[in-house]
Design a protein around this motif. Structure first.
Motif, short mmCIF file in Angstrom:
data_model
loop_
_atom_site.label_atom_id
_atom_site.label_comp_id
_atom_site.label_asym_id
_atom_site.label_seq_id
_atom_site.Cartn_x
_atom_site.Cartn_y
_atom_site.Cartn_z
N ASP A 1 34.77 139.18 110.41
CA ASP A 1 35.40 140.11 111.48
C ASP A 1 34.36 140.04 112.79
N PRO A 2 34.39 139.43 113.60
CA PRO A 2 33.37 139.39 114.88
C PRO A 2 33.03 140.78 115.09
N ALA A 3 33.86 141.68 115.20
CA ALA A 3 33.67 143.20 115.60
C ALA A 3 32.42 143.92 114.51
N GLU A 4 32.64 143.44 113.15
CA GLU A 4 32.02 144.00 112.15
C GLU A 4 30.58 143.27 112.16
N ILE A 5 30.45 141.84 112.57
CA ILE A 5 29.22 141.26 112.77
C ILE A 5 28.44 141.86 113.83
N ASP A 6 29.23 142.04 114.72
CA ASP A 6 28.62 143.05 116.06
C ASP A 6 27.88 144.19 115.54
N ALA A 7 28.79 144.85 114.85
CA ALA A 7 28.47 146.30 114.48
C ALA A 7 27.16 146.30 113.40
N GLN A 8 27.05 145.21 112.40
CA GLN A 8 25.93 144.86 111.78
C GLN A 8 24.71 144.89 112.53
N ALA A 9 24.78 143.75 113.67
CA ALA A 9 23.66 143.49 114.69
C ALA A 9 23.18 144.73 115.21
#
Length: 198
Positions: free
Chosen positions: A62-70
């Motif tokens: 999920d792109p939103a989850e990846i961004d949230a991790q970053a």
């Protein structure tokens, strides 16, 4: 001291060039504090480990989850601004909102003519060669909600040679991009520290 976060899946040589420029004092008053990538075992992780810089694999579909991790990693390390090095993913609203006008990217070809979704290297250089232009060259720009669209900060023209292929042209553009990115980061840090001058 300004703290830099890196999003990068490749371009580890440019990463090493930037870190060494900081160590040499070419870029003053900043340090790279964390590196993140959404692919495991990328060369930039090996480079980060050699410099003693923490690195993080952004795991998920999920792109939103990846961004949230970053974003969590950047906040945990007190990151002031972000640079992209071959990241290739579209930056989502969470990161854009957290770092408005604070995410830099390097593209290996002139913008805006040879940017956008799918214009990765050396594909973009194939388009440059087909266009009949006499030059290509790396471009540094601010990241916004569109691919390769934000304000251009720096560009360096690289002449096209007879017999150039997308690969040979791309190699020279990448070499030119290293000092150009260093200069752009140095100027960006100066603007950060001296906003009254601009």
């Amino acid at each position: 001291m300004r703290k830099i976060g890196v999003l990068g899946n490749g371009v580890h040589r440019t990463f090493e060039y930037i870190v060494r420029a900081i160590a040499a004092g070419t870029i003053e008053n900043c340090e790279v504090v964390v590196v993140a990538a959404n692919h495991p075992n990328v060369p930039i992780f090996t480079s980060a480990a050699e410099f003693g810089i923490p690195y993080l694999y952004l795991d998920g579909a999920d792109p939103a989850e990846i961004d949230a991790q970053a974003l969590t990693a950047f906040r945990d390390h007190g990151v002031d601004f972000v640079i992209l090095l071959g990241y290739g993913k579209k930056i989502g609203p969470a990161l854009l909102d957290a770092y408005p006008y604070g995410i830099l990217n390097i593209h290996s070809a002139p913008l805006p003519q040879f940017g956008g979704k799918g214009m990765v290297q050396p594909v973009s250089q194939a388009h440059v060669l087909a266009s009949g232009l006499r030059y290509s060259g790396p471009t540094i720009h601010l990241v916004d909600a569109e691919y390769d669209h934000g304000q251009i900060l720096a560009h360096w023209p690289v002449p096209i040679r007879p017999g150039d292929t997308p690969e040979s042209l791309n190699m020279r553009c990448n070499l030119a991009g290293m000092p150009l990115y260093v200069q752009a980061i140095r100027d960006f840090v100066h603007r950060f520290d001296h906003p009254d001058e601009y």
